[in-house]
Design a protein around this motif. Structure first.
Motif, PDB file in Angstrom:
ATOM      1  N   THR A 146       0.865  -1.299   0.034  1.00 29.25           N
ATOM      2  CA  THR A 146       0.192  -0.105   0.166  1.00 29.25           C
ATOM      3  C   THR A 146       0.903   1.350  -0.196  1.00 29.25           C
ATOM      4  O   THR A 146       1.096   2.086  -1.021  1.00 29.25           O
ATOM      5  N   SER A 147       1.523   1.569   1.176  1.00 27.14           N
ATOM      6  CA  SER A 147       2.635   2.617   1.237  1.00 27.14           C
ATOM      7  C   SER A 147       2.869   2.622   2.449  1.00 27.14           C
ATOM      8  O   SER A 147       2.469   2.272   3.569  1.00 27.14           O
ATOM      9  N   TYR A 148       4.309   3.003   2.668  1.00 31.77           N
ATOM     10  CA  TYR A 148       4.947   3.209   3.926  1.00 31.77           C
ATOM     11  C   TYR A 148       3.905   4.541   4.736  1.00 31.77           C
ATOM     12  O   TYR A 148       3.782   4.663   6.061  1.00 31.77           O
ATOM     13  N   GLY A 149       3.784   5.496   3.811  1.00 36.93           N
ATOM     14  CA  GLY A 149       3.093   6.733   4.438  1.00 36.93           C
ATOM     15  C   GLY A 149       1.715   6.510   4.940  1.00 36.93           C
ATOM     16  O   GLY A 149       1.516   7.027   6.219  1.00 36.93           O
ATOM     17  N   CYS A 150       0.952   5.801   4.503  1.00 36.81           N
ATOM     18  CA  CYS A 150      -0.345   5.505   4.924  1.00 36.81           C
ATOM     19  C   CYS A 150      -0.215   4.417   6.173  1.00 36.81           C
ATOM     20  O   CYS A 150      -1.194   4.276   7.130  1.00 36.81           O
ATOM     21  N   THR A 151       0.428   3.187   6.214  1.00 34.01           N
ATOM     22  CA  THR A 151       0.651   2.213   6.853  1.00 34.01           C
ATOM     23  C   THR A 151       1.438   2.700   8.361  1.00 34.01           C
ATOM     24  O   THR A 151       0.870   2.018   9.433  1.00 34.01           O
ATOM     25  N   MET A 152       2.329   3.352   8.111  1.00 33.73           N
ATOM     26  CA  MET A 152       2.981   3.510   9.450  1.00 33.73           C
ATOM     27  C   MET A 152       2.023   4.332  10.675  1.00 33.73           C
ATOM     28  O   MET A 152       2.102   3.951  11.745  1.00 33.73           O
ATOM     29  N   PRO A 153       1.357   5.591  10.172  1.00 30.34           N
ATOM     30  CA  PRO A 153       0.531   5.959  11.147  1.00 30.34           C
ATOM     31  C   PRO A 153      -0.543   4.994  11.716  1.00 30.34           C
ATOM     32  O   PRO A 153      -1.083   5.117  12.896  1.00 30.34           O
ATOM     33  N   LEU A 154      -1.064   4.137  11.050  1.00 32.29           N
ATOM     34  CA  LEU A 154      -2.007   3.144  11.315  1.00 32.29           C
ATOM     35  C   LEU A 154      -1.298   1.929  12.276  1.00 32.29           C
ATOM     36  O   LEU A 154      -1.925   1.638  13.314  1.00 32.29           O
ATOM     37  N   TYR A 155      -0.050   1.720  11.939  1.00 31.72           N
ATOM     38  CA  TYR A 155       0.640   0.720  12.970  1.00 31.72           C
ATOM     39  C   TYR A 155       0.818   1.586  14.142  1.00 31.72           C
ATOM     40  O   TYR A 155       0.562   0.904  15.365  1.00 31.72           O
ATOM     41  N   GLY A 156       1.178   2.774  14.076  1.00 27.71           N
ATOM     42  CA  GLY A 156       1.121   3.301  15.615  1.00 27.71           C
ATOM     43  C   GLY A 156      -0.009   3.570  16.183  1.00 27.71           C
ATOM     44  O   GLY A 156      -0.046   3.249  17.359  1.00 27.71           O
ATOM     45  N   ILE A 157      -1.194   3.942  15.679  1.00 24.68           N
ATOM     46  CA  ILE A 157      -2.478   3.746  16.271  1.00 24.68           C
ATOM     47  C   ILE A 157      -2.688   2.374  17.029  1.00 24.68           C
ATOM     48  O   ILE A 157      -3.180   2.338  18.050  1.00 24.68           O
ATOM     49  N   PHE A 158      -2.631   1.370  16.148  1.00 30.80           N
ATOM     50  CA  PHE A 158      -2.746   0.064  16.626  1.00 30.80           C
ATOM     51  C   PHE A 158      -1.949  -0.341  17.675  1.00 30.80           C
ATOM     52  O   PHE A 158      -2.276  -0.795  18.772  1.00 30.80           O
ATOM     53  N   HIS A 159      -0.652   0.116  17.756  1.00 29.32           N
ATOM     54  CA  HIS A 159       0.303  -0.172  18.787  1.00 29.32           C
ATOM     55  C   HIS A 159      -0.199   0.598  20.103  1.00 29.32           C
ATOM     56  O   HIS A 159      -0.081   0.080  21.121  1.00 29.32           O
ATOM     57  N   PHE A 160      -0.495   1.990  19.996  1.00 25.42           N
ATOM     58  CA  PHE A 160      -0.957   2.602  21.083  1.00 25.42           C
ATOM     59  C   PHE A 160      -2.442   2.171  21.757  1.00 25.42           C
ATOM     60  O   PHE A 160      -2.379   2.260  22.965  1.00 25.42           O
ATOM     61  N   LEU A 161      -3.040   1.481  21.024  1.00 25.17           N
ATOM     62  CA  LEU A 161      -4.549   1.245  21.270  1.00 25.17           C
ATOM     63  C   LEU A 161      -4.386  -0.285  21.971  1.00 25.17           C
ATOM     64  O   LEU A 161      -5.340  -0.687  22.619  1.00 25.17           O
ATOM     65  N   THR A 162      -3.351  -1.302  21.515  1.00 29.52           N
ATOM     66  CA  THR A 162      -3.503  -2.526  21.962  1.00 29.52           C
ATOM     67  C   THR A 162      -2.327  -3.039  22.540  1.00 29.52           C
ATOM     68  O   THR A 162      -2.484  -4.040  23.074  1.00 29.52           O
ATOM     69  N   SER A 163      -1.137  -2.163  22.501  1.00 24.71           N
ATOM     70  CA  SER A 163       0.256  -2.874  23.089  1.00 24.71           C
ATOM     71  C   SER A 163       0.506  -2.423  24.595  1.00 24.71           C
ATOM     72  O   SER A 163       0.326  -1.222  24.768  1.00 24.71           O
ATOM     73  N   PRO A 164       0.666  -3.305  25.318  1.00 22.14           N
ATOM     74  CA  PRO A 164       1.262  -2.865  26.693  1.00 22.14           C
ATOM     75  C   PRO A 164       2.654  -2.392  26.782  1.00 22.14           C
ATOM     76  O   PRO A 164       2.865  -1.548  27.886  1.00 22.14           O
ATOM     77  N   THR A 165       3.407  -2.276  25.674  1.00 23.41           N
ATOM     78  CA  THR A 165       4.529  -1.804  25.658  1.00 23.41           C
ATOM     79  C   THR A 165       4.424   0.011  25.497  1.00 23.41           C
ATOM     80  O   THR A 165       5.359   0.494  25.421  1.00 23.41           O
ATOM     81  N   ALA A 166       3.308   0.247  25.078  1.00 17.93           N
ATOM     82  CA  ALA A 166       2.825   1.603  25.043  1.00 17.93           C
ATOM     83  C   ALA A 166       2.456   2.417  26.369  1.00 17.93           C
ATOM     84  O   ALA A 166       2.296   3.687  26.321  1.00 17.93           O
ATOM     85  N   GLU A 167       2.525   1.609  27.414  1.00 16.18           N
ATOM     86  CA  GLU A 167       2.230   2.211  28.706  1.00 16.18           C
ATOM     87  C   GLU A 167       3.257   3.185  29.369  1.00 16.18           C
ATOM     88  O   GLU A 167       4.360   3.047  28.823  1.00 16.18           O
ATOM     89  N   GLU A 168       2.710   4.130  30.256  1.00 17.65           N
ATOM     90  CA  GLU A 168       3.447   4.736  31.226  1.00 17.65           C
ATOM     91  C   GLU A 168       4.584   3.792  31.941  1.00 17.65           C
ATOM     92  O   GLU A 168       4.532   2.698  32.074  1.00 17.65           O
ATOM     93  N   ILE A 169       5.680   4.420  32.391  1.00 13.33           N
ATOM     94  CA  ILE A 169       6.766   3.824  33.139  1.00 13.33           C
ATOM     95  C   ILE A 169       6.065   3.125  34.344  1.00 13.33           C
ATOM     96  O   ILE A 169       5.273   3.544  35.243  1.00 13.33           O
ATOM     97  N   SER A 170       6.592   1.960  34.461  1.00 11.90           N
ATOM     98  CA  SER A 170       6.119   0.850  35.543  1.00 11.90           C
ATOM     99  C   SER A 170       7.031  -0.292  35.555  1.00 11.90           C
ATOM    100  O   SER A 170       7.582  -0.825  34.592  1.00 11.90           O
ATOM    101  N   PRO A 171       7.014  -0.884  36.601  1.00 11.63           N
ATOM    102  CA  PRO A 171       7.754  -2.362  36.664  1.00 11.63           C
ATOM    103  C   PRO A 171       7.207  -3.160  35.535  1.00 11.63           C
ATOM    104  O   PRO A 171       7.841  -4.101  34.959  1.00 11.63           O
ATOM    105  N   ARG A 172       5.867  -3.260  35.435  1.00  9.00           N
ATOM    106  CA  ARG A 172       5.318  -4.084  34.193  1.00  9.00           C
ATOM    107  C   ARG A 172       5.723  -3.702  32.968  1.00  9.00           C
ATOM    108  O   ARG A 172       6.118  -4.563  32.009  1.00  9.00           O
TER     109      ARG A 172
END
Length: 412
Positions: free
Chosen positions: A134-160
Motif C-alpha cells: 500500500t505505502s509506508y506513508g499510510c501504513t506507519m500511522p495506522l501501525y502507531g495507532i494500533f500499537h498505542f491502542l493495543t500494546s502494553p509496551t505503550a504504557e507509562e513507566i512501571s515495573p510491568r
C-alpha cells in the motif's frame, strides 16, 4: 500536566491526522498528476512496456493471479528507479531504501517483545508487507495507532513496562541483522545491478517486494540453527544459555531475589538490541550521507561527472517534491513516482517519529519539563538532518530500551 489517557488520545489523533494527510498526498497525488491514468492506459491500450523503455512487462511470477498482478504493478512503479533513466529518482531511492530498512528493523524488534505476543504488533512481517503493497506513508500511522491502542509496551513507566518490553524471542533478536542483510539488502542490490537481462531484472524486482517475508523466515531459520548449536554436546558446558526465555518457576525465583541473574540476562539483551539498532543506524547514516556527498561533489566538481548528473543531482531535484495538491500533470511516469516516494517517506517518517517519541516520553522516570522537551526536539531535528528521519526513530527507541532494561526493579 496531561493525564496518561489524554496524552495517548493526543498521540492517536496526531497519527490519524498524519494518515489523512498521507492518503491525500499519496493516492490523491497519483490521480491529480495523471500517474493513475497513465497506468490504466498502459494496462488497457499499451504498448505493454516498462515506462520509458521498449522492454516488455513481465506479468507472471508465481502463477497466483492476485499476487502476480501486485508484483506486476510494483515492477512498473519501480522500473524507473533502477533503469538509470532518472538519476535523481535513483539517488533518492537509495536514500529511501536505507531509511526504510531501519524502520523495518524497529518494527521487527517491537514484534518480538513479550508484551506484543498476543496482539497484531507481533506480526511484523504482515505490517511490513502492508507497507510494501500500500505505502509506508499510510501504513506507519495506522501501525502507531494500533500499537498505542493495543500494546502494553505503550504504557507509562512501571515495573510491568520493564517486563513487557523484554524480548520473547531472544534468539531471533540476536540474528536480526544477518537476516535483513540476506533478506532485504541482497535482493535490493540484485534489483539494482545493471548486469542482467530485462526479464531477470524484473524477477529480482519482484523478489525484493517479498523482502520482509524473506527476512522473517531467515531470522527464524538462523534462530533454530543457533538453538541447535547451543544444545550441541560440543558447546562449552559452563556457558549459560542466556537467550532462552525463563520458565514461570525461573521467573518466580528471579523475583524472589536472584537479581544478578536478572541483570545478566538484561545485559545480554541490551547487547543484542544494541547490535540490531546499530545495524539500522549505520544504514541510516550511509543512506543519508552518500547522496548528500554525491550532490556536493557534483556541485563542487561538475566536470568530473556527466552533464545529466550535474543537472539532476541537486538538493531540490532529489529531495523536494512538487506540491501534492497541485493539478499540474507529471512530466513522466518517473517524475510522478519520484514525487510519490518523497511524500511516502516524509509522511511515513513523520508518523514514525510521533510514535517513537511518545514511547520515549512514556518510558521516562521523570516528567518532561520545558527544557527536556526543547533538548529532545533539538536532538530529533539534528539527527533527522544528519542521519535521516529514520535515524531519529532508531535513536529514540534505542534510548528507550537502554533506559528500561537498565532498571533494577523486578515486577512480581
Amino acid at each position: 500536566m496531561l493525564s496518561p489517557l489524554l496524552r495517548r488520545a493526543g498521540v492517536v489523533v496526531a497519527l490519524l491526522c498524519v494518515y489523512a494527510l498521507g492518503a491525500n498526498a499519496l493516492y490523491g497525488l497519483l490521480f491529480r498528476n495523471g500517474y493513475y491514468d497513465a497506468l490504466i492506459r498502459l494496462r488497457d491500450e499499451g504498448p505493454h512496456h516498462l515506462p520509458g523503455t521498449t522492454n516488455p512487462i513481465l506479468t507472471r511470477y508465481t502463477g497466483i493471479g492476485f499476487l502476480d498482478k501486485l508484483l506486476t504493478l510494483a515492477t512498473v512503479m519501480f522500473a524507473n528507479v533502477t533503469d538509470g533513466s532518472s538519476p535523481q529518482l535513483s539517488l533518492y531511492s537509495f536514500h529511501f531504501a536505507g531509511q526504510y530498512l531501519a524502520i523495518l528493523i524497529v518494527t521487527t524488534i517491537e514484534g518480538l517483545r513479550r508484551g506484543n505476543q498476543s496482539n497484531t504488533i507481533r506480526f511484523f512481517s504482515v505490517w511490513a508487507c502492508l507497507m510494501q503493497a500500500t505505502s509506508y506513508g499510510c501504513t506507519m500511522p495506522l501501525y502507531g495507532i494500533f500499537h498505542f491502542l493495543t500494546s502494553p509496551t505503550a504504557e507509562e513507566i512501571s515495573p510491568r513496562l520493564v517486563e513487557v518490553v523484554s524480548t520473547a524471542n531472544p534468539l531471533e533478536l540476536s540474528t536480526l541483522s544477518e537476516a535483513f542483510t540476506l533478506g532485504y539488502v541482497v535482493p535490493a542490490v540484485l534489483m539494482c545491478v545493471p548486469l542482467f537481462s530485462n526479464r531477470l531484472h524484473q524477477w529480482f524486482g519482484g523478489l525484493w517486494q517479498g523482502s520482509p517475508i524473506f527476512a522473517m523466515l531467515l531470522q527464524k531459520l538462523f534462530a533454530v540453527r543457533q538453538a541447535a548449536l547451543q544444545r550441541s554436546p560440543h558447546a562449552r558446558p559452563h556457558t549459560p544459555n542466556v537467550y532462552q526465555p525463563s520458565s514461570s518457576k525461573q521467573q518466580q525465583s528471579l523475583a524472589g531475589g536472584s537479581l544478578s541473574s536478572v541483570l545478566s540476562t538484561r545485559s545480554h539483551e541490551k547487547r543484542s538490541l544494541a547490535k540490531s539498532y546499530l545495524f539500522a543506524f549505520v544504514w541510516c547514516i550511509l543512506s543519508q550521507v552518500i547522496p548528500l556527498a554525491l550532490i556536493a561533489a557534483v556541485y563542487l566538481r561538475p566536470s568530473m561527472f556527466p552533464a545529466r548528473l550535474s543537472e539532476a543531482w541537486t538538493i531540490t531535484n532529489v529531495f523536494v517534491p512538487h506540491p501534492f495538491w497541485s493539478t499540474e500533470k507529471m512530466e513522466s511516469m518517473a517524475t510522478g513516482m519520484h514525487d510519490f516516494f518523497l511524500y511516502d517517506q516524509y509522511i511515513g517518517s513523520t508518523g514514525a517519529i510521533i510514535w517513537a517519541y511518545a514511547l520515549y516520553v512514556n518510558a521516562r522516570e521523570r516528567p518532561m519539563k520545558a527544557r527536556s522537551w526543547a533538548k529532545s526536539a533539538f536532538v530529533i531535528v539534528t539527527l533527522s538532518l544528519a542521519t535521516g528521519p529514520a535515524g531519529a526513530v532508531v535513536w529514540l527507541m534505542w534510548e528507550r530500551d537502554q533506559s528500561l532494561l537498565s532498571r533494577t526493579a523486578v515486577s512480581h
